[in-house]
Enzyme design. Structure first.
Site, short mmCIF file in Angstrom:
data_model
loop_
_atom_site.label_atom_id
_atom_site.label_comp_id
_atom_site.label_asym_id
_atom_site.label_seq_id
_atom_site.Cartn_x
_atom_site.Cartn_y
_atom_site.Cartn_z
N ASN A 108 27.45 31.46 14.84
CA ASN A 108 26.72 32.13 15.93
C ASN A 108 25.64 31.25 16.54
O ASN A 108 25.54 31.15 17.77
CB ASN A 108 26.11 33.45 15.43
CG ASN A 108 27.17 34.42 14.98
OD1 ASN A 108 28.37 34.18 15.19
ND2 ASN A 108 26.77 35.52 14.35
N THR A 153 23.49 32.82 67.84
CA THR A 153 23.22 34.03 67.05
C THR A 153 24.36 34.99 67.41
O THR A 153 24.85 34.96 68.55
CB THR A 153 21.87 34.69 67.38
OG1 THR A 153 21.90 35.13 68.75
CG2 THR A 153 20.70 33.73 67.18
N HIS A 154 24.80 35.77 66.46
CA HIS A 154 25.96 36.67 66.66
C HIS A 154 27.19 35.89 67.12
O HIS A 154 28.05 36.45 67.81
CB HIS A 154 25.65 37.77 67.69
CG HIS A 154 24.34 38.46 67.46
ND1 HIS A 154 24.21 39.59 66.70
CD2 HIS A 154 23.10 38.14 67.88
CE1 HIS A 154 22.93 39.95 66.67
NE2 HIS A 154 22.23 39.08 67.37
N SER A 275 51.67 21.91 59.37
CA SER A 275 52.49 23.11 59.22
C SER A 275 53.94 22.70 59.02
O SER A 275 54.40 21.71 59.57
CB SER A 275 52.35 23.98 60.47
OG SER A 275 53.47 24.81 60.62
N LYS A 281 50.40 21.35 64.50
CA LYS A 281 49.22 21.89 63.79
C LYS A 281 48.44 20.85 62.99
O LYS A 281 49.00 19.97 62.37
CB LYS A 281 49.65 23.02 62.84
CG LYS A 281 50.13 24.28 63.49
CD LYS A 281 49.11 24.98 64.37
CE LYS A 281 47.97 25.59 63.60
NZ LYS A 281 48.39 26.73 62.77
N ASN A 283 45.53 21.62 60.36
CA ASN A 283 44.84 22.77 59.76
C ASN A 283 43.67 22.38 58.85
O ASN A 283 43.73 21.36 58.17
CB ASN A 283 45.84 23.62 58.96
CG ASN A 283 46.84 24.33 59.85
OD1 ASN A 283 46.54 24.63 61.01
ND2 ASN A 283 48.02 24.57 59.34
N GLU A 288 39.06 26.06 54.27
CA GLU A 288 39.50 27.43 53.99
C GLU A 288 39.55 27.69 52.48
O GLU A 288 39.18 28.77 52.00
CB GLU A 288 40.87 27.69 54.60
CG GLU A 288 40.83 27.78 56.12
CD GLU A 288 42.22 27.68 56.73
OE1 GLU A 288 43.18 28.26 56.19
OE2 GLU A 288 42.35 26.99 57.76
N TYR A 315 24.73 39.00 17.68
CA TYR A 315 26.00 38.45 18.16
C TYR A 315 27.14 39.46 18.04
O TYR A 315 27.25 40.19 17.05
CB TYR A 315 26.39 37.17 17.37
CG TYR A 315 27.73 36.63 17.81
CD1 TYR A 315 27.84 35.77 18.88
CD2 TYR A 315 28.92 37.02 17.16
CE1 TYR A 315 29.08 35.30 19.31
CE2 TYR A 315 30.16 36.57 17.59
CZ TYR A 315 30.23 35.70 18.65
OH TYR A 315 31.45 35.25 19.08
N GLN A 320 32.24 35.71 23.24
CA GLN A 320 33.23 34.63 23.37
C GLN A 320 33.75 34.56 24.81
O GLN A 320 34.27 33.54 25.24
CB GLN A 320 34.37 34.87 22.38
CG GLN A 320 35.45 33.82 22.39
CD GLN A 320 36.37 33.94 21.19
OE1 GLN A 320 36.01 33.61 20.07
NE2 GLN A 320 37.57 34.46 21.41
N LYS A 323 32.86 31.81 28.05
CA LYS A 323 33.27 30.43 28.31
C LYS A 323 34.23 30.23 29.48
O LYS A 323 34.00 29.38 30.35
CB LYS A 323 33.88 29.82 27.05
CG LYS A 323 32.83 29.62 25.98
CD LYS A 323 33.41 29.21 24.66
CE LYS A 323 32.45 29.53 23.54
NZ LYS A 323 32.25 30.99 23.34
N1 ARG Z 1 34.54 31.49 19.05
C1 ARG Z 1 33.33 32.17 18.86
C2 ARG Z 1 32.61 32.36 20.20
O1 ARG Z 1 32.90 31.67 21.09
C3 ARG Z 1 32.44 31.42 17.94
C4 ARG Z 1 31.47 32.28 17.20
C5 ARG Z 1 32.19 33.12 16.24
N2 ARG Z 1 31.30 33.92 15.47
C6 ARG Z 1 31.68 34.98 14.78
N3 ARG Z 1 30.77 35.63 14.15
N4 ARG Z 1 32.92 35.37 14.79
O2 ARG Z 1 31.74 33.22 20.33
#
Ligand code: ARG
Length: 457
Positions: A108, A153-154, A275, A281, A283, A288, A315, A320, A323
């Site tokens: 953790n 503007t606008h 295109s 074209k 583009n 975009e 925790y 998790q 990420k």
């Molecule tokens: N893969 C876990 C995460 O990204 C790591 C921490 C895991 N901790 C636990 N108490 N299971 O959060």
């Protein structure tokens, strides 16, 4: 083998294992995980928790793992997460000593530390990309300091503005973005390591040692908070979202200004697409796509905000989920900044067309009203008179520049021959000498100020 298998009679079911794993995406953290483990073991040794011999074995093992991963000799697979992967690999390489690495540590505080190291590096890289973009915008400002364009503007022509002022406006936005990331770094650069699973640790550790080795500015002050705080992720994603919002606005302008209807900018061929059916074209796909990808970064921000809102102390595995969204936003923002900057470096301005457009469609009407007001006519009355002049011009197919002195006089006795200079677009832009205004001189001061701030970033 799971790090936690001991308590269980049977192994985890395959589907539960697949659902639970994070290695498929957190393998990106291998380097910061190893860096943090090197620092942790160094600290454990200096505090007398593990022996010098064990520490040396751990360091040799970890450095070997890092080298092998980077050389492509060690594939990151087959474990629950990157922390399990590195620890298991270490134990398989150096045996007993490797089993001491996780003393006074939990996954953790480990994952929170790893991720902060990662986000710190990432924020610094985004600031670098923002600096490149600002420098490119400043180059354009300097090149076009003597040119004018219509200001809108606008999305209707409003008043003539200096081209440099236009580019400076975006530089200001991206400057704020860079400063915002720098400010966020104060909160990102705080070390949770030493918080254990949630309650701290009873080992005689010294968090200052790890803090110094890892270059964190400060230590987290509450272990419960430290292991479950993902504010820094939300903040990073918010900062990314604003970068995308600003880039998206610039892309929208690019799409409009490079269209034949506007014809202000010419997109480089190398950053345009064609295109499959319409041979003529050209583009603006790059712009975009940046505009479109803004949505996914906002989505990443909403996801983390929603994820953290129901997490009880401390925790929980929900975290998790911090990420993938961050990796997605990071890639999107970095790629968008880099490709847009390269494109902008090759964009050319159709100055003639912009300056002509700046003079058309009564863009100097405000200047005429200001002229009257400066000669004593109350502004609201002046506004009304000029409104009538515009209507007269539209009926008579005239412009403010082609009106004769007699025609001006017919609308107000206050007009003298100097009004004919006032209605020239360049004079109009240059008259706005207020700080940050559209005059050449104000735009030049704007460039100077931006350059100073850029140096300090
Ligand atoms: N893969 C876990 C995460 O990204 C790591 C921490 C895991 N901790 C636990 N108490 N299971 O959060």
């Amino acid at each position: 083998m799971k790090l936690w298998q001991g308590r269980f009679a049977t192994p985890i079911a395959a589907d539960a294992d697949a659902f639970n794993e994070s290695l498929s995406f957190d393998k990106k953290l291998y380097k910061v995980d190893i860096t943090a483990s090197l620092a942790h073991s160094e600290m454990l040794c200096r505090c007398g928790v593990i022996s010098e011999t064990d520490k040396n074995a751990i360091h040799d093992g970890l450095n070997g793992i890092l080298q092998d991963i980077e050389a492509g000799k060690l594939i990151i697979e087959g474990q629950e997460d990157i922390h399990s992967f590195v620890e298991n690999e270490l134990v398989s390489r150096i045996g007993e000593a490797g089993k001491r690495l996780h003393t006074a540590r939990s996954r953790n505080d480990q994952v929170a530390t790893d991720f902060r190291l990662y986000v710190r590096e990432s924020a610094t890289q985004v600031i670098g990309l923002l600096k490149n973009l600002i420098a490119t915008l400043i180059d354009l400002s300097e090149k076009h300091l003597s040119n004018i364009m219509p200001g809108y503007t606008h999305l209707r022509k409003a008043q003539p503005i200096n081209c440099a002022q236009y580019f400076n406006a975006y530089s200001e936005m991206f400057m704020r973005d860079a400063e915002r990331f720098q400010d966020a770094l104060k909160r990102i650069n705080v070390m949770p390591l030493g918080s254990g699973a949630l309650a701290g640790t009873s080992y005689p550790i010294n968090r200052e040692i790890t803090r110094e080795i890892l270059g964190f500015a400060s230590l987290s002050q509450n272990s419960l908070d430290a292991v479950s705080d993902r504010d820094f992720v939300a903040e990073y994603l918010f900062d990314c979202s604003l970068v995308m919002a600003h880039l998206s606005r610039l892309c929208e302008d690019t799409i409009l200004y490079t269209s034949t209807e506007f014809g202000f900018w010419e997109m480089p061929d190398a950053y345009s697409t064609g295109s499959s059916i319409m041979p003529q074209k050209k583009n603006p796909d790059i712009s975009e796509l940046v505009r479109g990808k803004t949505g996914r970064v906002y989505g990443d921000l909403m996801a983390i905000l929603t994820t953290i809102k129901g997490v009880p102390l401390a925790y929980n595995k929900d975290l998790q989920e911090d990420k993938e969204g961050l990796f997605d936003a990071e890639k999107t923002v970095k790629d968008s900044l880099a490709v847009y900057t390269s494109m902008l470096q090759q964009i050319t301005l159709n100055v003639k067309r912009m300056e002509k457009a700046a003079a058309e469609d009564f863009t100097c009407a405000t200047d005429v009203a200001d002229y009257l007001a400066k000669h004593g006519v109350p502004f609201r009355t002046a506004h009304g008179i000029v409104g009538k002049i515009v209507r007269y011009c539209l009926n008579e197919n005239k412009t403010l520049e082609s009106m004769t002195m007699d025609e001006y006089k017919a609308h107000s006795e206050v007009f003298e021959s100097d009004i004919l200079k006032v209605v020239k677009a360049k004079n109009s832009a240059n008259a706005r000498t207020s700080v940050g205004g559209s005059s050449r001189q104000s735009a030049k001061a704007g460039i100077k100020s931006l350059k100073n701030r850029l140096k300090k970033l």
